[in-house]
Design a protein around this motif. Structure first.
Motif, mmCIF file in Angstrom:
data_model
loop_
_atom_site.group_PDB
_atom_site.id
_atom_site.type_symbol
_atom_site.label_atom_id
_atom_site.label_comp_id
_atom_site.label_asym_id
_atom_site.label_seq_id
_atom_site.Cartn_x
_atom_site.Cartn_y
_atom_site.Cartn_z
ATOM 1 N N VAL A 16 -102.885 -46.635 -171.224
ATOM 2 C CA VAL A 16 -104.260 -46.154 -171.133
ATOM 3 C C VAL A 16 -104.296 -44.861 -170.332
ATOM 4 O O VAL A 16 -103.778 -44.794 -169.221
ATOM 5 C CB VAL A 16 -105.157 -47.219 -170.467
ATOM 6 N N LEU A 17 -104.910 -43.835 -170.910
ATOM 7 C CA LEU A 17 -105.079 -42.571 -170.204
ATOM 8 C C LEU A 17 -106.286 -42.617 -169.275
ATOM 9 O O LEU A 17 -106.248 -42.123 -168.158
ATOM 10 C CB LEU A 17 -105.259 -41.431 -171.206
ATOM 11 N N PHE A 18 -107.383 -43.154 -169.791
ATOM 12 C CA PHE A 18 -108.614 -43.251 -169.003
ATOM 13 C C PHE A 18 -109.260 -44.597 -169.269
ATOM 14 O O PHE A 18 -109.236 -45.098 -170.397
ATOM 15 C CB PHE A 18 -109.615 -42.150 -169.383
ATOM 16 N N ALA A 19 -109.848 -45.136 -168.227
ATOM 17 C CA ALA A 19 -110.659 -46.340 -168.385
ATOM 18 C C ALA A 19 -112.012 -46.065 -167.753
ATOM 19 O O ALA A 19 -112.085 -45.635 -166.595
ATOM 20 C CB ALA A 19 -109.985 -47.529 -167.715
ATOM 21 N N LEU A 20 -113.065 -46.267 -168.525
ATOM 22 C CA LEU A 20 -114.409 -46.044 -168.010
ATOM 23 C C LEU A 20 -115.228 -47.307 -168.170
ATOM 24 O O LEU A 20 -115.272 -47.894 -169.258
ATOM 25 C CB LEU A 20 -115.135 -44.933 -168.772
#
Lengths: 492, 567
Positions: B298-302
């Motif tokens: 995962v690059l980004f988790a929002l």
């Protein structure tokens, strides 16, 4: 049309075109009434005007009742002005990497308005000239000489230097007035009365100037502004001195071949090139005459141009008299002169006999009270006051404004752009209700630049030593307003 | 198998209401033939011999299918082909037709009826319609060959001639070695933005600044890239007359939502994001679980609630630009398909990498709260599904979702709650009000708002790229008033950040609507609106109190320290 505008070389372009002409394919050239530089290739002229016409037409899809004002691109600004119905003037200026070519759109449009107003004062509306001679030779001839002479005022070496951000505390299209005491005002009123009766039972109009400032006028504001503008450019002692100084320089330049012009029917000498610099000088009798120093030996040529005053709706002869730093502009209704030159001579004689003592007295009083070119400097302030309704302004002397830093001037110039937009919006939304607004900005160089519009009057100011706080800057404005503006800009 | 099968809309939808008979007749008469729109669209494809694949697909499928098919085709050039199970979800976006229904307690103001007709695009209008010409704000996207791609109002196909005119203007100026920026004609501004082969134009009489309108066009372009990536430019290099409009099929709601955000969401000009206020412990619990999803690439988790961030986690040294957050949330919130089931869709983050697709796993936990996991792996669906389950369990146990709902209802910053300053209490009301106590109280409540006449503020932390804004008081209670204030803020922002002379340090502005203050330091920007009769010195004191208040609350209203993922 792949022509690059760079082919035209450096310098702004100014064109005048008529959208009612040249609408047939192959006749596009016919719509061009004037183009500067005059040696600009025809294809480039058509390219510039084609773009402008296309944008005018396109913008009308959404704003059918409004004029296109400006095209901003990365390298150029095209500033528009619809001078008369379907007669457009466009000024194209080139942007440089260096910050020095930063303009304000409203200031550039002011140039277009000014030159058109002056033109109509001398030659009448462009549309009238076109109607009189549909081939447009008459109109083109007048436009070419008049506009070229006007633009020569902006010559700086080989380039044209238009007003930049450094001129943001000036307001073209306004009159600068001299503040006079009550005693002097009475003297002026007496003089005006005498001037008004120079032709017996016909009322003459007059403007009185001291240095480059207006002392009194009997004309409506618009006509006053027009004539005042011309006087500052060509008639005041400073302007006449400037004429003499630049005479030899201009003679070396390229001469402009004027087209044919018609003489006025009543035999008075016509004015071919009223903005030509070397033309005018002060004669021995005090009246401004046409000719040059070399022609003085052969006798002066009377210079009495006929002017058209739009607001007063009258044509008048202009007669200019000077005594030291006073300039009297006497206006004689053209319809009242029965025998031409004899009538003019009669008026001049009357002025010399009846008004010269008033003029001498007035000049002494004004000179005694005169504070010099820094008369309206206010220590610590750099300001511009404008009353658009009366078309009057007052400003810090140019020499004082140059002490401001570049950043302050750029910020103030930018603020004026914003205020110009707000003013035009307010004008469109509700013309009978003035909208007041105020902006105070502390720029990154810590200068305060300020704009206040109150009941139609405008104050612009830059304060470079007003300290850290908004309250301090506001207090400084309050003091200025109370002392110099009768509290017009004070907070309620 | 837990997966819900994707629903595929077999044909492009018509307008919700069919136009009255005379307009339908007029509409038909405008065509060169009597063929239905579907057939005409297909007919266009028959001319594109280079796009054999598209042609083949379009003969049997819908526009939306073509869009995703093209995307599949593009992916071949950049990334490994997606697994069959995940690529099916890409088609879901093609079925998005309506914007999300307003949630209860939705802070977003309801658009005026005038702004939100049932036929939002007015497909019957074209550039010859008087009503079309009177629209306050047009947006157009077209190609450098003059083909219409998107128009806010009117059917793009009927605007082909108008688009050609826009293209001619842009090209004419380019041929002389220049680039047109804007045209101003009295109240109208026409703003141009050229992005390679894509042209964007805004025609507005809304009195917004040029800088503001240009910024909006940039966001329109960014939204387009989020859906298509910049690789779309290659299609134009191959075929200058490439018709891009079908690729955006079904995304009208996304662009419409974006356009509406320009009038209510300050993120569009501040280029910052805002957070849902939460107790520090609650936010830490959410952040901790996001950090734990290791081994998923995962690059980004929002974790977000509507357009507000609850928690944001990025891989090492990777940061998410606020504009990307805004465009991504706009895309998700305006696409119905994301709400109805978990989704795994290719997207692009323009500021992160405008050339590459990422894959977004999106799941709504409740009506407002959703999780977005971004990865470069096209085969990560099952892993992300598992991660989501674990995250969901932790959020439930820690009561995060309950706290989120409570915050949504209760935690707005109210100017009445601004901590009192002893010296300000000594200020007495204006003398003319002292005669009538009732009138005085009513006037005070309705007209003056908070202390010293404070109506609203926005505080932006420059270091964090986050902002917080107060709730609107009664004096600015309807959407039209709020829109006007945001417009005033936007002009104030443009003035303060002028390229040549800015950023300025301080600005005070007074007109008949407001007193506005702006204060920019190295740490923050404050924008505050007061009633137009506000006293300068009192207002300055209140601004200082606002800044102190925000500093006191910062642990709850800002997200600190974007954590790195643990690998």
């Amino acid at each position: 049309m792949g022509l690059s505008s760079a082919a035209a070389g450096e310098g702004p372009q100014l064109c005048v075109f008529d959208l009612r002409r040249g609408q047939q394919e192959g006749q596009e050239l016919d719509k061009i009434l004037f183009f500067h530089p005059t040696d600009c290739p025809i294809l480039l002229q058509l390219s510039v005007i084609g773009l402008c016409e296309g944008i005018i037409t396109f913008a009308r899809i959404f704003s059918p009742d409004d004029d296109c004002e400006v095209i901003e691109s990365e390298k150029h600004s095209h500033v528009f002005y619809q001078a008369e119905a379907d007669i457009w003037m466009v000024l194209v200026v080139e942007k440089n990497k260096d910050i020095e070519s930063t303009w304000r759109c409203g200031a550039l449009q002011g140039i277009l308005k000014e030159v058109h107003s002056l033109f109509t004062m001398f030659h009448g509306p462009i549309r009238t000239l076109l109607d009189r001679q549909p081939s447009a030779e008459l109109a083109r001839g007048h436009l070419r000489t008049f506009f070229t002479d006007y633009l020569s005022d902006f010559n700086a070496g080989k380039k044209i230097q238009l007003p930049t951000f450094r001129d943001c505390l000036k307001e073209r299209g306004t009159v600068q007035m001299l503040t006079i005491s009550r005693e002097v005002a009475l003297e002026v009123q007496s003089l005006t009365t005498v001037l008004g009766s120079c032709l017996g039972n016909v009322m003459c109009q007059s403007l009185v100037l001291f240095e480059d400032l207006l002392v009194s006028t009997t004309l409506p504001p618009d006509d006053t502004l027009n004539l005042y503008t011309y006087a500052i450019l060509r008639l005041t002692p400073r302007a006449l001195l400037s004429n003499a100084t630049s005479w030899s320089y201009l003679r070396k330049g390229t001469s402009v071949h004027a087209g044919p012009t018609s003489s006025s029917s009543n035999g008075t000498a016509s004015v071919e090139r009223p903005l030509q610099r070397e033309k005018l000088y002060k004669g021995k009798d005090g009246f401004v005459a046409a000719g040059s120093t070399t022609s003085e030996v052969r006798g002066a040529v009377a210079w009495v141009p006929i002017l058209w005053f739009q607001q007063a709706e009258d044509r008048m002869h202009l007669c200019v008299y000077q005594h030291k730093n006073i300039t009297i502009l006497l206006l004689i209704p053209a319809s009242s002169l029965i025998n031409g030159d004899d009538g003019i001579a009669h008026v001049k004689r009357h002025l010399l006999e009846n008004a010269s003592q008033n003029i001498v007295t007035l000049e002494l009083k004004l000179s005694r009270g005169w504070g010099g070119e820094n008369a309206y400097h206010v220590g610590g302030y750099r300001y511009l006051l404008v009353d658009p309704d009366r078309k009057v302004s007052r400003a810090s002397p140019p020499g004082k404004v140059t002490t401001l830093s570049k950043d302050s001037l750029l910020s103030l110039n930018r603020l004026r752009e914003e205020i110009d937009l707000e003013k035009s919006r307010a004008k469109r939304s509700d013309s009978c209700h003035d909208k007041d607004f105020e902006v105070c900005i502390r720029a990154k160089n810590n200068a305060w630049v300020i704009a206040k519009v109150t009941r139609g009057r405008e104050l612009y100011m830059a304060l470079e030593k007003a300290g850290e706080t908004l309250l301090y800057a506001s207090t400084a404005i309050e003091k200025f307003s109370n002392r110099y503006c009768e509290g017009a800009f004070s907070t309620d | 198998m837990d997966m819900d099968p994707p629903t595929n809309n077999p044909s492009p939808p018509g307008p919700p209401d069919s136009p009255p008979p005379e307009k339908r007749l007029a509409s038909l008469s405008l065509r060169t033939s009597h063929l239905p729109p579907d057939f005409e669209i297909h007919d266009d494809y028959d001319d594109d011999d280079d796009e054999g694949y598209l042609t083949a697909v379009s003969r049997v499928g819908s526009i939306s299918t073509s869009a995703s098919a093209w995307k599949d085709d593009l992916e071949d050039a950049d990334v490994a082909p997606p697994s069959p199970s995940s690529s099916g979800y890409a088609a879901e976006r093609g079925t998005s037709l309506a914007s999300s229904a307003a949630a209860n307690d939705d802070p977003q103001p309801q658009p005026d009826d005038d702004d939100w007709p049932r036929d939002k695009k007015h497909l019957h209008e074209d550039d010859t319609s008087a009503s079309w010409r009177k629209r306050k704000k047009h947006f157009f996207i077209l190609s450098n060959s003059g083909k219409p791609i998107y128009s806010r109002y009117g059917d793009e196909h009927k605007l082909a001639g108008f688009s050609a005119t826009l293209q001619a203007i842009i090209s004419f100026v380019e041929n002389s070695g220049d680039h047109i920026k804007f045209v101003r004609a009295a109240k109208h501004q026409i703003v141009f933005l050229v992005k390679g082969p894509i042209y964007l134009v805004c025609i507005s009489c809304t009195e917004e600044s040029y800088e503001g309108l240009r910024g909006q066009l940039e966001l329109m372009y960014g939204q387009m890239l989020l859906i298509l990536t910049k690789s779309v430019n290659r299609c134009f290099e191959k075929n200058p007359k490439f018709d891009m409009a079908p690729l955006l099929g079904g995304t009208d709601a996304v662009f419409l939502s974006l356009i509406h955000a320009f009038s209510w969401n300050p993120a569009t000009f501040l280029h910052a994001y805002t957070c849902l206020p939460l107790a520090q412990s609650t936010r830490q619990a959410a952040s901790a679980v996001l950090q734990d999803i290791a081994d998923s690439g995962v690059l980004f988790a929002l974790l977000m609630c509507e357009h507000k961030v609850i928690s944001l986690v990025g891989a090492q040294k990777a940061t998410l630009h606020p504009d990307d957050i805004f465009l991504l949330s706009n895309f998700i919130l305006s696409s119905e398909s994301f709400r109805t089931s978990e989704s795994f869709s290719p997207i692009c983050l323009p500021r992160y990498n405008s050339m590459a697709f990422l894959y977004a796993y999106v799941h709504f936990f409740d009506e407002n709260t959703y999780l977005t996991l971004l990865t470069a792996r096209s085969d990560a669906f099952y892993d992300l599904k598992d991660s989501r389950s674990r995250i969901q369990n932790v959020l439930l146990k820690a009561n995060v979702l309950v706290e989120v709902q409570r915050s949504l209802r209760e935690s707005a910053l109210r100017i009445e709650d601004l901590p009192a300053d002893p010296s300000s209490q000594s200020v007495s009301p204006p003398p003319q009000f002292s005669q009538d106590l009732h009138f005085q109280l009513l006037s005070s409540e309705m007209a003056i708002g908070g202390p010293a006449g404070l109506w609203h503020f926005i505080y932006k932390s420059i270091y964090l790229d986050q902002y917080v804004s107060s709730e609107f008081p009664l004096i600015i209670s309807n959407p039209k008033q709020q829109k006007r204030l945001y417009k005033a803020y936007q002009k104030l922002y443009a003035s303060m950040h002028d390229k040549a002379t800015g950023p300025h340090k301080t600005q005070f502005r007074r007109d008949e609507d407001y007193v506005l203050f702006c204060w920019i330091t190295q740490d923050f920007e404050l924008y505050a609106a007061f009633n137009p009769l506000a006293d300068k010195s009192q207002a300055i004191k209140v601004c200082n109190r606002v800044c102190q208040w925000i500093r006191d609350l910062e642990n709850e209203i800002f997200v600190y320290g974007e954590s790195t993922l643990s690998w």
